[in-house]
Each structure stands twice: as C-alpha cells, then as structure tokens.
Write a protein that holds these residues in place. Sequence first.
Motif, mmCIF file in Angstrom:
data_model
loop_
_atom_site.group_PDB
_atom_site.id
_atom_site.type_symbol
_atom_site.label_atom_id
_atom_site.label_comp_id
_atom_site.label_asym_id
_atom_site.label_seq_id
_atom_site.Cartn_x
_atom_site.Cartn_y
_atom_site.Cartn_z
ATOM 1 N N PRO A 195 0.617 -18.007 3.280
ATOM 2 C CA PRO A 195 -0.604 -18.213 2.477
ATOM 3 C C PRO A 195 -1.658 -17.151 2.727
ATOM 4 O O PRO A 195 -2.385 -16.758 1.808
ATOM 5 C CB PRO A 195 -1.101 -19.604 2.917
ATOM 6 N N THR A 196 -1.741 -16.656 3.976
ATOM 7 C CA THR A 196 -2.702 -15.595 4.279
ATOM 8 C C THR A 196 -2.365 -14.329 3.498
ATOM 9 O O THR A 196 -3.243 -13.676 2.922
ATOM 10 C CB THR A 196 -2.705 -15.290 5.792
ATOM 11 N N THR A 197 -1.074 -13.986 3.463
ATOM 12 C CA THR A 197 -0.641 -12.795 2.732
ATOM 13 C C THR A 197 -0.886 -12.955 1.234
ATOM 14 O O THR A 197 -1.311 -12.007 0.560
ATOM 15 C CB THR A 197 0.849 -12.521 2.994
ATOM 16 N N MET A 198 -0.613 -14.136 0.708
ATOM 17 C CA MET A 198 -0.841 -14.375 -0.722
ATOM 18 C C MET A 198 -2.316 -14.206 -1.085
ATOM 19 O O MET A 198 -2.656 -13.567 -2.077
ATOM 20 C CB MET A 198 -0.360 -15.780 -1.100
ATOM 21 N N LEU A 199 -3.197 -14.785 -0.267
ATOM 22 C CA LEU A 199 -4.630 -14.668 -0.524
ATOM 23 C C LEU A 199 -5.087 -13.223 -0.385
ATOM 24 O O LEU A 199 -5.863 -12.713 -1.214
ATOM 25 C CB LEU A 199 -5.404 -15.566 0.443
ATOM 26 N N TRP A 200 -4.606 -12.532 0.625
ATOM 27 C CA TRP A 200 -4.957 -11.131 0.867
ATOM 28 C C TRP A 200 -4.509 -10.266 -0.313
ATOM 29 O O TRP A 200 -5.261 -9.410 -0.791
ATOM 30 C CB TRP A 200 -4.287 -10.678 2.159
ATOM 31 N N ALA A 201 -3.276 -10.493 -0.775
ATOM 32 C CA ALA A 201 -2.755 -9.709 -1.909
ATOM 33 C C ALA A 201 -3.533 -10.015 -3.184
ATOM 34 O O ALA A 201 -3.723 -9.131 -4.031
ATOM 35 C CB ALA A 201 -1.275 -10.010 -2.098
ATOM 36 N N LEU A 202 -3.982 -11.262 -3.331
ATOM 37 C CA LEU A 202 -4.794 -11.620 -4.496
ATOM 38 C C LEU A 202 -6.107 -10.847 -4.493
ATOM 39 O O LEU A 202 -6.528 -10.277 -5.509
ATOM 40 C CB LEU A 202 -5.075 -13.122 -4.497
ATOM 41 N N PHE B 270 -5.007 -6.685 -4.308
ATOM 42 C CA PHE B 270 -4.208 -6.094 -5.384
ATOM 43 C C PHE B 270 -4.298 -6.877 -6.691
ATOM 44 O O PHE B 270 -3.750 -6.440 -7.702
ATOM 45 C CB PHE B 270 -2.740 -5.999 -4.966
ATOM 46 N N GLY B 271 -4.931 -8.035 -6.659
ATOM 47 C CA GLY B 271 -5.000 -8.861 -7.853
ATOM 48 C C GLY B 271 -3.707 -9.589 -8.155
ATOM 49 O O GLY B 271 -3.494 -10.016 -9.299
ATOM 50 N N LEU C 52 0.831 -1.204 0.000
ATOM 51 C CA LEU C 52 0.000 0.000 0.000
ATOM 52 C C LEU C 52 0.869 1.259 0.000
ATOM 53 O O LEU C 52 0.641 2.191 -0.770
ATOM 54 C CB LEU C 52 -0.917 0.013 1.226
ATOM 55 N N GLY C 53 1.854 1.273 0.908
ATOM 56 C CA GLY C 53 2.672 2.470 1.068
ATOM 57 C C GLY C 53 3.617 2.725 -0.077
ATOM 58 O O GLY C 53 3.801 3.867 -0.499
#
Length: 326
Positions: free
Chosen positions: A250-257, A260-261, A26-27
């Motif tokens: 995996p949580t970060t990957m799903l969140w970024a998907l 941010f797509g 984000l930043g």
Amino acid sequence: MRSRVDVIAGTALVVLWSSGFIGAELGTAEAPAHTLLAWRYLAAAALLIAWCRFRKLTPTWHAIRIHAVLGLFCQFLYLGATITGIGMGVPPGVAALIAALQPLVVAMASSRIFGERVGGRQVLGLVVGIAGVSLVVVGDLSGADLFWPVYLLPAAGMLALSVGTIGQRVLAPKEPIALAMAIQCSISAVGFMTWSALAGDVAPPMTRGFLAAVVWTVVLSTFGAYGAYLFVVRRNGPTRASVLLYLTPPTTMLWALLMFGDEITWLGLGGLVVSAIGVAAYLRGTHVSDGSTGRSAGSTPADPATKCHSPASAASIASSSANATK
C-alpha cells in the motif's frame, strides 16, 4: 523514547523498502531495466568490495560458488524479471504486492521439501493472498492498456527469489553480510552488464534522471533498506520486521500515485484488502502453530547473515528472513 525510536525505525523500513519499486520506475523511464540494474549493481559491488578490503574480508572459493548460485536467483533473476516487468508497464504497487506473497510461497514449499508442518490457516492465507493479487491485477488491467502476460514477470521474479531462499537453507552459507552481498552483487553486475552488452545498450544514458535513479536504488534501496531492516530485526525482533514489510504494497501504491499519477482502482483497493486478510491469516496461523507442539513451515530461526541478500524490495529479505533471529 524507545517507542519513538521504534516508530521512526519502522516507518523508515517501510518507506526505504518501498523505494526499490519507485526507483525501478524512475530508472526504467530513462533506460531498459537491464541497463539500470547493470550500473546499479556495478556501483553497489564496487562500494561493497572496497568495504570488504578495508575490513580484510576475503572470500573462499566455496563461498564464491555458494553466493554465485544465490545471487543468480535472489538478485539477477528476481530483480531482472521484476524490474523488467515494471519497465514494461506493471505499476510498482502491483509488483510490490506480488512480491509480498513470496514468504507464503516459501512456507508452503518448505512443508513439501523439509517436511515442516503447515496449518490450515496458513494454507487459507496463501489462497486468499493469491486471490487478492488477482483482483489487483484485474483492476489494473481494466484501467490500463497492458498485455496481461507482462504481469507474469514479477510473478516469475517472486518464484526465483523463493527458489533462492530455499537454496540458502540447503547451502547454509556462513559468510558475513557485507562479504555475501559483495559476491552476490558482483555476480549480478557481471550478469546484467553481459545482458546489456548483448542488447547493445550497455552505455548509460548521460541524463540526470538515470544518474538519480542509480543513486536512488543504491543508497535508498540497497544500503538504506537493508540497514533499516537489520536495525529493526535486532531491536524489535523478526516478527515485527516481517509484518512491517507487508505494509510496503500500500505504501508503494500511494507513493506511485503521488509521484507518477498511477491510478488505484476500486477493484485494486479491494484486492489489497483481500491480500491483507490473507497475510493476517497466514501470520495468525504461524503464531498459533509456534505456540503448539510443532513449528509451522518457515518458522525455523536462522541468522540473517546466512540469507539471500537482495535488499531491493520488500520481499527479498522479508521472505528469506521473516523468522530470522540474531
């Protein structure tokens, strides 16, 4: 009732720890990584110093020297390299996965430096974990136009945090958590402000996005994540806390998907599974070693207050306190 609280606390820990990588993306969409980190640490240091003054906590020069060194490795170099990598295009989930290998690296280094025994399963876990990360990186490179050396930045950050984690054991600081964090955040604020001034972009972008990113990383990633970590450690023990933190990639990957797509490739998913197997082998090896006559590397209990305090990501405390007790 207790199990419900445990589930809520564990979920909060995983989500809040993952927020550090999301906040980085984000930043860095609004400003360079060093500018984001400069204002993040300035805000965090101001709040921590105010709290320490309220609690009448005063550091000694010895404490300042110790935490200046720890802050250099655990915060300035670790986050400087990791978030710069994210700003240059490394997906947050990949950076989180690289960071999650840090406890394994520390355990292996401790066996060399402190003579702690490392079991065969732990060695296997490290090798398999690295192989899994390699698969994820290859999968990401196949779907992105990104120069591969950029991935060395999160790896360098992870190694810097490993050095800081071992350093804290050698230096053995005893200061309260708030005071230790205040010193380390202050050192990092000076470092990142100097970096930003030399780069000519110390002035923050006057945008809602940048302000939101600073608030996000200070409230969620710094105070929220570390607060949740301490709660879980004191309530359920360090083993549960460290295992939960391995769920952050995996949580970060799903969140970024979702946010941010960021695409997750099949090769990336395979690498994630391989890394999980490596972590499981490492943890299993630690459990077996603890049940025998000697402790395995990285299993020595310690007070969390003496650790590197960089609650920005899963690795920062998991690595330095994966086997901490209070």
